[in-house]
Design a protein around this motif. Structure first.
Motif, short mmCIF file in Angstrom:
data_model
loop_
_atom_site.label_atom_id
_atom_site.label_comp_id
_atom_site.label_asym_id
_atom_site.label_seq_id
_atom_site.Cartn_x
_atom_site.Cartn_y
_atom_site.Cartn_z
N GLN A 113 0.78 -1.23 0.00
CA GLN A 113 0.00 0.00 0.00
C GLN A 113 0.82 1.28 0.00
O GLN A 113 0.29 2.34 -0.30
N CYS A 114 2.12 1.22 0.31
CA CYS A 114 2.88 2.48 0.31
C CYS A 114 3.34 2.86 -1.09
O CYS A 114 3.57 4.02 -1.38
N ARG A 115 3.49 1.90 -1.97
CA ARG A 115 3.88 2.05 -3.39
C ARG A 115 5.34 2.48 -3.58
O ARG A 115 5.77 2.77 -4.69
N MET A 116 6.10 2.53 -2.49
CA MET A 116 7.49 2.99 -2.59
C MET A 116 8.35 2.00 -3.35
O MET A 116 9.36 2.37 -3.95
N CYS A 117 7.97 0.73 -3.34
CA CYS A 117 8.84 -0.30 -3.89
C CYS A 117 8.57 -0.59 -5.37
O CYS A 117 9.10 -1.55 -5.90
N ALA A 118 7.74 0.23 -6.00
CA ALA A 118 7.35 -0.08 -7.39
C ALA A 118 8.56 -0.09 -8.33
O ALA A 118 9.41 0.81 -8.27
N VAL A 119 8.63 -1.10 -9.18
CA VAL A 119 9.75 -1.25 -10.12
C VAL A 119 9.20 -1.59 -11.50
O VAL A 119 8.03 -1.95 -11.66
N GLU A 120 10.07 -1.47 -12.50
CA GLU A 120 9.64 -1.78 -13.87
C GLU A 120 9.96 -3.24 -14.16
O GLU A 120 11.08 -3.69 -13.90
N VAL A 121 8.98 -3.97 -14.67
CA VAL A 121 9.21 -5.37 -15.03
C VAL A 121 8.93 -5.50 -16.51
O VAL A 121 7.86 -5.08 -16.99
N GLU A 122 9.89 -6.05 -17.25
CA GLU A 122 9.75 -6.16 -18.71
C GLU A 122 8.48 -6.90 -19.08
O GLU A 122 8.13 -7.89 -18.42
N LYS A 123 7.82 -6.45 -20.08
CA LYS A 123 6.56 -7.02 -20.62
C LYS A 123 5.35 -6.69 -19.76
O LYS A 123 4.26 -7.20 -20.00
N MET A 124 5.53 -5.90 -18.70
CA MET A 124 4.36 -5.49 -17.92
C MET A 124 4.19 -3.99 -18.13
O MET A 124 5.13 -3.22 -17.90
N PRO A 125 3.03 -3.55 -18.55
CA PRO A 125 2.87 -2.14 -18.90
C PRO A 125 2.99 -1.18 -17.70
O PRO A 125 3.52 -0.09 -17.82
N LYS A 126 2.50 -1.62 -16.54
CA LYS A 126 2.53 -0.70 -15.38
C LYS A 126 3.67 -1.08 -14.44
O LYS A 126 4.10 -2.23 -14.42
N LEU A 127 4.08 -0.12 -13.59
CA LEU A 127 5.06 -0.44 -12.55
C LEU A 127 4.46 -1.49 -11.62
O LEU A 127 3.25 -1.47 -11.37
N GLN A 128 5.30 -2.37 -11.10
CA GLN A 128 4.82 -3.43 -10.21
C GLN A 128 5.42 -3.24 -8.82
O GLN A 128 6.61 -2.92 -8.70
N THR A 129 4.61 -3.45 -7.78
CA THR A 129 5.17 -3.33 -6.41
C THR A 129 6.02 -4.57 -6.13
O THR A 129 5.54 -5.71 -6.20
N ALA A 130 7.29 -4.32 -5.80
CA ALA A 130 8.25 -5.43 -5.65
C ALA A 130 7.91 -6.32 -4.46
O ALA A 130 8.23 -7.50 -4.44
N CYS A 131 7.23 -5.76 -3.45
CA CYS A 131 6.89 -6.57 -2.27
C CYS A 131 5.85 -7.63 -2.60
O CYS A 131 5.83 -8.70 -2.00
N SER A 132 4.96 -7.32 -3.55
CA SER A 132 3.86 -8.25 -3.84
C SER A 132 4.08 -8.99 -5.16
O SER A 132 3.21 -9.74 -5.60
N THR A 133 5.23 -8.77 -5.79
CA THR A 133 5.49 -9.46 -7.06
C THR A 133 6.50 -10.58 -6.82
O THR A 133 7.62 -10.34 -6.36
#
Ligand code: SF4
Ligand code: SF4
Ligand code: FES
Length: 471
Positions: free
Chosen positions: A44-64
């Motif tokens: 929920q904080c969204r601080m950990c969002a990272v780019e993952v190839e082939k995914m259009p939106k940033l992904q939260t690293a904690c839940s990915t």
């Protein structure tokens, strides 16, 4: 093992690991606030969002969860822009009071602000403010600093088994509180301060005592019960300021109970006997080690004596006594003691559903392993006792016996003793203890001995060599 690529570095991972944990393996730090490895993932904080190839939106690293062949960029333009905007959002309300905040120096928000934040604020509205609030004997709350990560709420509900922290109101007015403002009930409240990533939940016991960057850490083990939680003693200039949990997934995960966390205070207690003492004219009077050793030998000579060993002593001390006692007190009966009602390791059991054990000393299982027998009742016809203990073991009733004490005692505890030879606490010595799982763990010296207190090995050596006068 499956592999993925993080910031150009190939890394192997175990199935189920999230991107924050996988990135750590190759030294890539993904910033985060709401994630904690001991709690559920809420993203929920969204601080950990990272780019993952082939995914259009940033992904939260904690839940990915990492998958084979995944390519992750943690410092791409989009990821950095997201981190910067999350920081700006969090700092809208966060006060700039780091100089007077106890969390400074170990605050995630402070560190990330330096790394990912902007030096300027565009905010011109009035900030929300709350008064500091007492949450019971352990925690004080400063809601101005809260970033609403909900770690504290999850800790109570998921680990401590008590839903006492809740979020009231919504949006800008959100406040972490207990129901009806009741004091925290858990015996594990100190963990709220540990998991709060900012200075919103602080230990009352430590607040304003020391800046954290002055503290040195000594990795040791709690002596508060037979679990032996791993912890750090944090100290400076021979003073202990706090104890914090050290991760050990097989023993205590990430947590400590309050009893263990604050147990260290007796080390510096002004009531602790720190000089040798001998009873004269009905009172314990401070003296020299030599005179008190002479008095101790005299008090036990030719007597029918029991030797009572606290199960808060280490394995090394217990083994030393196994050599010493047959030579110097060959007729004495020897027992271990520690917790009322716990005579052998079979009596030890969980004291709650979290960490605590019924045995309130650290080395009951080690003593049993060495073959010592627990004290049920004192043998009849005794006229003297030698008590040796580390500091936690509960003294048995010894009224009427001429008692020599070696170890750690308060003045009140030693009120009826004939002689006291002051020893070391768990924070002043090295040694091995065995927990309820049969696991050997090591306590380590964090500070130098107080006053004229000596190691048990030194006291026994002086006793054996007749130091101080007549052997
Ligand atoms: S008080 Fe601390 S742990 Fe709880 S929500 Fe706020 S920042 Fe998170
Ligand atoms: S559970 Fe036992 S060993 Fe762990 S912190 Fe508490 S008293 Fe110490
Ligand atoms: S740590 Fe991932 S969203 Fe908060």
């Amino acid at each position: 093992m499956p592999k993925c690529v993080i910031d150009g570095r190939e890394v192997e991972f175990s199935p189920g690991e999230n991107l924050i944990e996988v990135a750590k393996k190759v030294g890539v730090e993904i910033p985060y606030f709401c994630y904690h490895p001991g709690l559920s993932v809420v993203a929920q904080c969204r601080m950990c969002a990272v780019e993952v190839e082939k995914m259009p939106k940033l992904q939260t690293a904690c839940s990915t969860v990492a998958t084979d062949g995944m390519v992750v960029k943690t410092r791409s333009e989009r990821a950095l822009a997201n981190q910067k905007s999350v920081m700006e959002f969090l700092l809208i309300n966060h006060p700039l009071d780091c100089p007077i905040c106890d969390q400074a120096g170990e605050c995630d928000l402070q560190d990330y602000s330096y790394e990912y934040g902007s030096p300027y604020s565009r905010y011109t509205e009035e900030r929300r403010t709350f008064l500091d609030l007492d949450m019971g004997p352990v925690i004080v709350k400063n809601m101005n600093r809260c970033i609403h990560c909900t770690r504290c709420i999850r800790l109570g509900a998921e680990v401590l088994g008590i839903r006492e922290m809740v979020a009231t109101q919504r949006g800008n007015k959100t406040e972490i509180a207990t129901i009806d403002g009741r004091p925290l009930e858990t015996d594990y409240a100190g963990n709220y301060a540990d998991i709060c990533p900012v200075g919103s939940l602080l230990l009352k016991d430590f607040r304003f005592k020391k800046r954290v960057w002055f503290l040195k850490k000594t990795a040791t083990v709690c002596e508060g019960c037979a679990r032996g939680c791993n912890m750090d003693i944090q100290h400076d200039a021979n003073v202990i300021y706090r104890c914090t949990p050290r991760e050990n997934l097989e023993v205590n995960q990430y947590w400590l109970c309050d009893e263990g966390r604050f147990n260290f205070h007796y080390v510096h207690d002004a009531d602790r006997i720190m000089e040798p003492a001998v009873r004269a004219d009905g009172e314990l009077k401070m003296t020299e080690f030599g005179a008190s050793l002479d008095a101790a030998r005299a008090a036990l000579k030719g007597k029918k004596a029991a030797v009572l060993l606290g199960t808060d002593l280490t394995q090394e001390e217990a083994k030393l006594l196994q050599e010493f006692l047959p030579k110097y007190l060959p007729n004495a009966s020897v027992f271990h003691f520690g917790t009322p009602g716990i005579v052998s390791e079979a009596d030890d059991a969980p004291a709650d559903k979290i960490l605590k054990r019924k045995s309130k000393t650290s080395n009951l299982h080690g003593f049993e392993k060495l073959g010592f027998k627990g004290l049920k009742t004192l043998p009849t016809g005794l006229d003297a006792a030698l008590v040796i203990r580390g500091g936690r073991a509960t003294l048995p009733e010894l009224k009427g016996l001429s008692t020599v004490g070696i170890g750690v005692f308060t003045r009140e505890e030693a009120a009826t003793f004939s002689v006291v030879l002051p020893g070391l606490t768990f924070a002043e010595k090295d040694g091995t203890i065995v927990n309820f799982q049969g696991r050997e763990q090591h306590i380590r010296r964090a500070i130098f001995p107080a006053g004229n207190c000596k190691a048990l090995s030194e006291i026994l050596a002086m006793w054996a060599h007749g130091t101080g006068g007549n052997a």
